[in-house]
Design an enzyme around this catalytic site. Structure first.
Site, PDB file in Angstrom:
ATOM      1  N   GLU A 499       0.827  -1.213   0.000  1.00 44.99           N
ATOM      2  CA  GLU A 499       0.000   0.000   0.000  1.00 44.99           C
ATOM      3  C   GLU A 499       0.858   1.259   0.000  1.00 44.99           C
ATOM      4  O   GLU A 499       0.521   2.250  -0.650  1.00 44.99           O
ATOM      5  CB  GLU A 499      -0.961  -0.019   1.193  1.00 44.99           C
ATOM      6  CG  GLU A 499      -1.953  -1.172   1.198  1.00 44.99           C
ATOM      7  CD  GLU A 499      -2.762  -1.302  -0.069  1.00 44.99           C
ATOM      8  OE1 GLU A 499      -2.874  -0.323  -0.836  1.00 44.99           O
ATOM      9  OE2 GLU A 499      -3.268  -2.408  -0.337  1.00 44.99           O
ATOM     10  N   ASP A 562       3.158  -4.517  -5.802  1.00 47.10           N
ATOM     11  CA  ASP A 562       3.605  -5.825  -5.309  1.00 47.10           C
ATOM     12  C   ASP A 562       5.124  -5.894  -5.247  1.00 47.10           C
ATOM     13  O   ASP A 562       5.704  -6.386  -4.270  1.00 47.10           O
ATOM     14  CB  ASP A 562       3.090  -6.943  -6.226  1.00 47.10           C
ATOM     15  CG  ASP A 562       1.704  -7.437  -5.849  1.00 47.10           C
ATOM     16  OD1 ASP A 562       1.195  -7.046  -4.781  1.00 47.10           O
ATOM     17  OD2 ASP A 562       1.128  -8.221  -6.629  1.00 47.10           O
TER      18      ASP A 562
END
Length: 650
Positions: A499, A562
């Site tokens: 995030e 990611d």
């Protein structure tokens, strides 16, 4: 920008299946999850099983048990909002009354549409149409202005399509030939169930599909919509209003928000370039049928059992789900959807608490500290851009667990037990719409949450420059005191850093520390970042999966997040007192455990900004040197990627 999409649930725990160590250098995902996958079965009322859905299913089971006690009086509501939820949940479960009411509660809205003779009739009641949430060929809503997120802007958008994505309308797409007949059959059946004869119903559904087909060429595909920045297309309201002489948007807005803003934002400007050709008197019968059919389908889930079963047919065909959820589960889903923040408050306080909130917040701050050190030591950013990146990171808002208080909107959700379920949901919808319009002219409320605490997910908001971790994701296999630090970093640590990385992905990197769309990069740094982004696109683009291929452009932002998240979490894991990188990588692969129907996998490939779970597990680790040393991966092994092809951004 969320960490994951979700399907439904799973049946077995993560820890019950052995890892095949001999295959870790060939296929990480299969080595970790292969034994589980051999025995996993997808329940008939689900389109997938495994991974995140373990947690979704567990929370559903827990809360359904708690709410049974609530209905029985063994659990007392903590607040007035929970008391109203109790009434609504009981009403959702009362299928005897829902069956007795049938389609009657919906009839006044159908009559309202039937009585329209022209666009002039629709225009005369356009503001009330928006207040009621009825389908309209022009959508409007209030959201923060992307270039000045301290204030709200008016967004004017195109309606949604019948098929999942614009690409489905291509002549060579076989999915449309399978899906449109299912939609046609469902919609026709629903119309006969509300009282139309077969011929009239068939005609209206055909007209609905005709108008839908007219819209399709002028809206964005999922790939195009994934470029978040290109949503920001300000135009003068007068110009937008002049695009069609059939609807007076300015007059409607003066009624709704008591103002007529000079400019509005068009996420899909090409639609408004064509809207004058779409909204013609010749097309009015198509639009009218389109509005009526959409209204019936939207209402089907809150009417009788027959309507619920028929109305879910198309959605189940899209995902490969073989059967509808049980009445009990559907009632739970309906009630917790409308009272999501109320239920989230209950879940967060009962199963998470203030102590855990403080502990997890410290974990996030630690991950942010690791990220800051990586930015300081970055070898391809200039000093100027690096400094601004660190400022943005330091301004990042962190939300953990659940909000401090329930959104005031839910205090207005009072249940009329003498009215139908449909009438109550309609009133709730209208209250939510009115609440959205009431934001106009007010400062942006940055304390609002876009997810409830019982949601197994996390997200980054570029317009708020904030990361949010609902309580539900903060459990095993992501995080547990029973797991080693390496396992936790391979789980929740990667989520947290994922995030954070969204603040610096191809979309988030274009917003400053205040959440405003504002380029803070030097030209040279931005050009290099775009080259790195292209490398990430290329790494995933075209990989075969589920009989189709991965779209690297569609998934690039999540793949960048990611990559950055995993790399940052790995660094944090290596700084712990006890280090076990095998456990780190195994838990990373474990959280992506998922078994899906072919239909669901193909649907996600078309519309989802996330790469398939198996590839999220396998491809990203190939970019990390420590993966090779941990599992002795050599040239020729399935998990080997030549050093010059490894993508490293953050």
């Amino acid at each position: 920008m969320r960490f994951n999409h979700f399907a439904n649930n799973v049946t077995a725990s993560h820890a019950d299946f052995p890892v095949d160590d001999s295959q870790l250098n060939q296929d990480l995902y299969a080595a970790v999850n292969g034994k589980w996958e051999e025995q996993a079965t997808i329940p008939g009322d689900h389109s997938s099983t495994g991974g995140f859905m373990d947690l979704v299913d567990g929370i559903e089971k827990t809360l359904m048990h708690d709410f049974a006690d609530l209905l029985d009086g063994n659990l007392k509501p903590d607040n007035a909002e929970m008391g109203e939820f109790k009434k609504f949940y009981a009403m959702s479960r009362d299928f005897t009354k829902r069956d007795a009411d049938g389609a009657t509660p919906l009839k006044p809205f159908l009559t309202k549409i039937e009585n329209l003779k022209s666009f002039a009739d629709l225009n005369a009641q356009l503001a009330d149409w928006y207040r009621a949430g009825l389908p309209a060929p022009i959508q409007i809503g209030i959201d923060p202005d992307m270039k000045d997120t301290s204030k709200y802007a008016l967004y004017v958008d195109a309606p949604s399509l019948i098929l999942p994505d614009k690409t489905y309308y291509a002549k060579d797409n076989p999915a449309a030939k399978q899906l449109l007949p299912v939609y046609t059959q469902m919609a026709t059946k629903l119309l006969t169930m509300v009282g139309y004869d077969q011929d009239a119903a068939a005609k209206m559904v055909e007209q609905t599909k005709q108008f839908d087909a007219l819209i399709a060429p002028h809206v964005k595909s999922s790939e195009e919509a994934a470029d978040y920045v290109k949503m920001y297309n300000p135009r003068p309201l007068a110009t937008v209003d002049a695009a069609t002489d059939k609807l007076d948007l300015t007059a409607a807005l003066k009624d709704l928000i008591h103002d007529a803003p000079e400019s509005v934002i068009l996420p899909q400007p090409t639609y408004f370039d064509a809207v004058g050709d779409l909204l013609t008197e010749a097309n009015f019968p198509l639009v009218k049928s389109w509005m009526l059919v959409k209204t019936v389908i939207a209402a089907s889930g809150v009417l009788s059992e027959d309507f619920r079963q028929v109305g879910g047919t198309y959605g189940r065909a899209l995902s490969g789900q073989k059967e509808a959820r049980s009445q009990a589960k559907s009632a739970y889903r309906l009630a917790t959807t409308y009272f999501d923040q109320v239920v989230g408050d209950y879940y967060g306080r009962r199963y998470f608490g203030e102590t855990a909130k403080a502990d997890v917040r410290e974990m996030v701050l630690k991950m942010a500290g690791v990220y800051q050190n990586r930015l300081k030591n970055n070898d391809w950013l200039s000093a100027e851009t690096r400094r601004k990146a660190i400022v943005k990171l330091q301004k990042l808002t962190i939300k953990v667990g659940y909000p401090d208080k329930i959104d005031p909107l839910y205090a207005k959700f009072t249940v009329d037990t003498d009215a139908s379920l449909f009438a109550n949901t309609q009133r709730f919808d209208e209250l939510a719409i009115a609440d959205n319009f009431s934001h106009w002219g007010q400062p942006v409320d940055r304390k609002r949450w876009d997810m409830s605490a019982n949601t197994v997910n996390a997200y980054y908001s570029p317009s708020n420059n904030e990361i949010v971790f609902p309580a539900a994701i903060l459990q095993a296999p992501f995080y547990s005191l029973k797991q080693t630090s390496s396992q936790n970093y391979g789980g929740i640590g990667a989520v947290m850093a994922h995030e954070i990385s969204h603040a610096f992905d191809n979309n988030g990197a274009q917003f400053d520390e205040f959440g405003n769309l504002n380029n803070w990069w030097t030209d040279a740094d931005l050009a290099h970042f775009k080259d790195l982004s292209k490398a990430m696109i290329a790494e995933f683009d075209g990989i075969p999966f589920a009989g189709q291929k991965v779209n690297g452009k569609l998934t690039v932002s999540e793949n960048i997040a990611d990559a950055g998240g995993l790399s940052c979490a790995l660094e944090a894991a290596k700084s712990a007192d006890v280090i076990n990188l095998r456990e780190f990588f195994v838990n990373w692969a474990q959280i992506w455990r998922m078994k899906s129907t072919t239909e669901y996998m193909q649907l996600l490939l078309s519309i989802d900004v996330h790469a398939p779970n198996r590839l999220r597990a396998n491809v990203q680790v190939k970019n990390l040197d420590d993966f090779y040393s941990t599992f002795n991966v050599q040239p020729g092994d399935g998990m080997y990627l030549a050093p010059e092809k490894r993508v490293k951004i953050w």
